[in-house]
Design a protein around this motif. Structure first.
Motif, short mmCIF file in Angstrom:
data_model
loop_
_atom_site.label_atom_id
_atom_site.label_comp_id
_atom_site.label_asym_id
_atom_site.label_seq_id
_atom_site.Cartn_x
_atom_site.Cartn_y
_atom_site.Cartn_z
N CYS A 89 19.51 -3.94 10.59
CA CYS A 89 19.97 -5.27 11.01
C CYS A 89 19.78 -6.35 9.95
CB CYS A 89 19.25 -5.69 12.30
SG CYS A 89 17.50 -6.06 12.07
N GLY A 90 19.00 -6.06 8.90
CA GLY A 90 18.79 -7.03 7.84
C GLY A 90 17.68 -8.02 8.09
N GLU A 91 17.09 -7.99 9.28
CA GLU A 91 15.98 -8.90 9.58
C GLU A 91 14.71 -8.42 8.87
OE1 GLU A 91 16.05 -11.77 11.43
OE2 GLU A 91 18.22 -11.45 11.41
N GLU A 92 13.74 -9.31 8.78
CA GLU A 92 12.48 -8.97 8.13
C GLU A 92 11.69 -7.97 8.98
OE1 GLU A 92 8.40 -11.27 7.34
OE2 GLU A 92 10.09 -12.12 6.25
N ILE A 93 11.13 -6.98 8.29
CA ILE A 93 10.23 -6.02 8.94
C ILE A 93 8.86 -6.69 8.99
CG2 ILE A 93 9.12 -3.76 8.78
CD1 ILE A 93 11.61 -2.85 7.16
N GLY A 94 8.19 -6.60 10.11
CA GLY A 94 6.89 -7.23 10.27
C GLY A 94 5.89 -6.73 9.24
N PRO A 95 5.10 -7.66 8.66
CA PRO A 95 4.10 -7.27 7.66
C PRO A 95 3.11 -6.23 8.17
CG PRO A 95 4.36 -9.64 7.71
CD PRO A 95 5.15 -9.10 8.86
N ASP A 101 2.88 1.55 7.48
CA ASP A 101 3.76 2.51 6.80
C ASP A 101 4.64 1.75 5.81
OD1 ASP A 101 5.50 4.45 5.93
OD2 ASP A 101 6.26 4.96 7.92
N PRO A 102 4.22 1.67 4.55
CA PRO A 102 4.98 0.91 3.56
C PRO A 102 6.39 1.44 3.31
CG PRO A 102 2.81 1.47 2.71
CD PRO A 102 2.99 2.21 4.00
N ALA A 103 6.68 2.66 3.74
CA ALA A 103 8.01 3.25 3.53
C ALA A 103 8.94 3.05 4.71
CB ALA A 103 7.88 4.74 3.22
N VAL A 104 8.47 2.38 5.75
CA VAL A 104 9.28 2.21 6.95
C VAL A 104 10.55 1.43 6.62
CG1 VAL A 104 8.18 0.11 7.83
CG2 VAL A 104 9.14 1.73 9.42
N PRO A 105 11.72 1.94 7.05
CA PRO A 105 12.98 1.29 6.68
C PRO A 105 13.53 0.30 7.71
CG PRO A 105 13.45 3.46 7.51
CD PRO A 105 11.95 3.29 7.55
N THR A 106 12.97 0.31 8.93
CA THR A 106 13.55 -0.52 9.98
C THR A 106 12.50 -1.39 10.66
OG1 THR A 106 13.23 1.26 11.58
CG2 THR A 106 15.39 1.13 10.52
N CYS A 107 12.98 -2.46 11.24
CA CYS A 107 12.12 -3.34 12.04
C CYS A 107 11.78 -2.62 13.35
CB CYS A 107 12.81 -4.68 12.31
SG CYS A 107 14.27 -4.57 13.36
N ILE A 108 10.83 -3.14 14.07
CA ILE A 108 10.39 -2.51 15.30
C ILE A 108 11.50 -2.46 16.36
CG2 ILE A 108 9.37 -4.57 16.35
CD1 ILE A 108 7.79 -1.09 16.43
N GLU A 109 12.33 -3.51 16.40
CA GLU A 109 13.41 -3.55 17.39
C GLU A 109 14.43 -2.44 17.14
OE1 GLU A 109 12.46 -6.36 15.67
OE2 GLU A 109 11.33 -7.30 17.30
N CYS A 110 14.84 -2.29 15.88
CA CYS A 110 15.82 -1.25 15.56
C CYS A 110 15.23 0.14 15.73
CB CYS A 110 16.36 -1.45 14.14
SG CYS A 110 17.45 -2.89 13.98
N ALA A 111 13.96 0.28 15.39
CA ALA A 111 13.29 1.58 15.58
C ALA A 111 13.21 1.92 17.06
CB ALA A 111 11.91 1.56 14.94
N SER A 112 12.93 0.93 17.88
CA SER A 112 12.85 1.15 19.34
C SER A 112 14.20 1.57 19.89
CB SER A 112 12.37 -0.10 20.04
OG SER A 112 11.06 -0.41 19.67
N ARG A 113 15.25 0.90 19.44
CA ARG A 113 16.59 1.26 19.91
C ARG A 113 16.98 2.66 19.50
NH1 ARG A 113 17.95 -4.28 18.91
NH2 ARG A 113 18.53 -3.80 16.76
N ALA A 114 16.51 3.07 18.31
CA ALA A 114 16.85 4.40 17.79
C ALA A 114 15.93 5.47 18.36
CB ALA A 114 16.78 4.41 16.28
N GLY A 115 14.87 5.05 19.05
CA GLY A 115 13.95 6.01 19.63
C GLY A 115 12.91 6.52 18.66
N ASN A 116 12.66 5.76 17.58
CA ASN A 116 11.66 6.17 16.57
C ASN A 116 10.38 5.46 16.84
OD1 ASN A 116 13.52 7.79 15.31
ND2 ASN A 116 14.26 6.15 14.02
#
Length: 116
Positions: A89-95, A101-116
């Motif tokens: 989504c292009g939004e900032e990933i929470g610090p 996990d410094p390699a995480v590619p998505t914000c929590i909202e997008c990860a939740s939607r994707a089931g990750n």
């Protein structure tokens, strides 16, 4: 991206983990060789144990390969100046999420939607 986190520190963490994985992958080369099924050397139970250990080593190897790819992509995002931005989504990933996990590619909202 100017986030609320230290990009240099994140890069150090990513490179350290990358080096750990590369070391681990080097150590597992012998483990990943096909299991020898010489029935004169091993009993049935021993062969089953060897095969199970081999499958577990293969699973760890696949997980480490996947983590290595995620780390490489995160390092590329650091170099591209878009580290810390969600790739979905292009939004900032929470610090705090990046700290875990410094390699995480998505914000929590997008990860939740994707089931990750």
């Amino acid at each position: 991206m100017t986030g609320k986190f230290d990009t240099k520190a994140m890069k150090v963490k990513l490179v350290e983990r990358k080096n750990e994985i590369l070391t681990d992958l080097g150590l597992t080369e012998d483990i990943l060789k096909p299991v020898e099924l010489d029935q004169s050397r091993f009993g049935r139970i021993s062969r089953m144990g060897e095969m199970q250990e081999h499958e577990m080593a293969m699973a760890v190897h696949r997980r480490e390969q996947a983590e290595l790819r995620r780390i490489e992509k995160a390092l590329a995002r650091i170099e591209g100046d878009d580290y810390g931005e969600c790739v979905s989504c292009g939004e900032e990933i929470g610090p705090a999420r990046l700290e875990v996990d410094p390699a995480v590619p998505t914000c929590i909202e997008c990860a939740s939607r994707a089931g990750n």
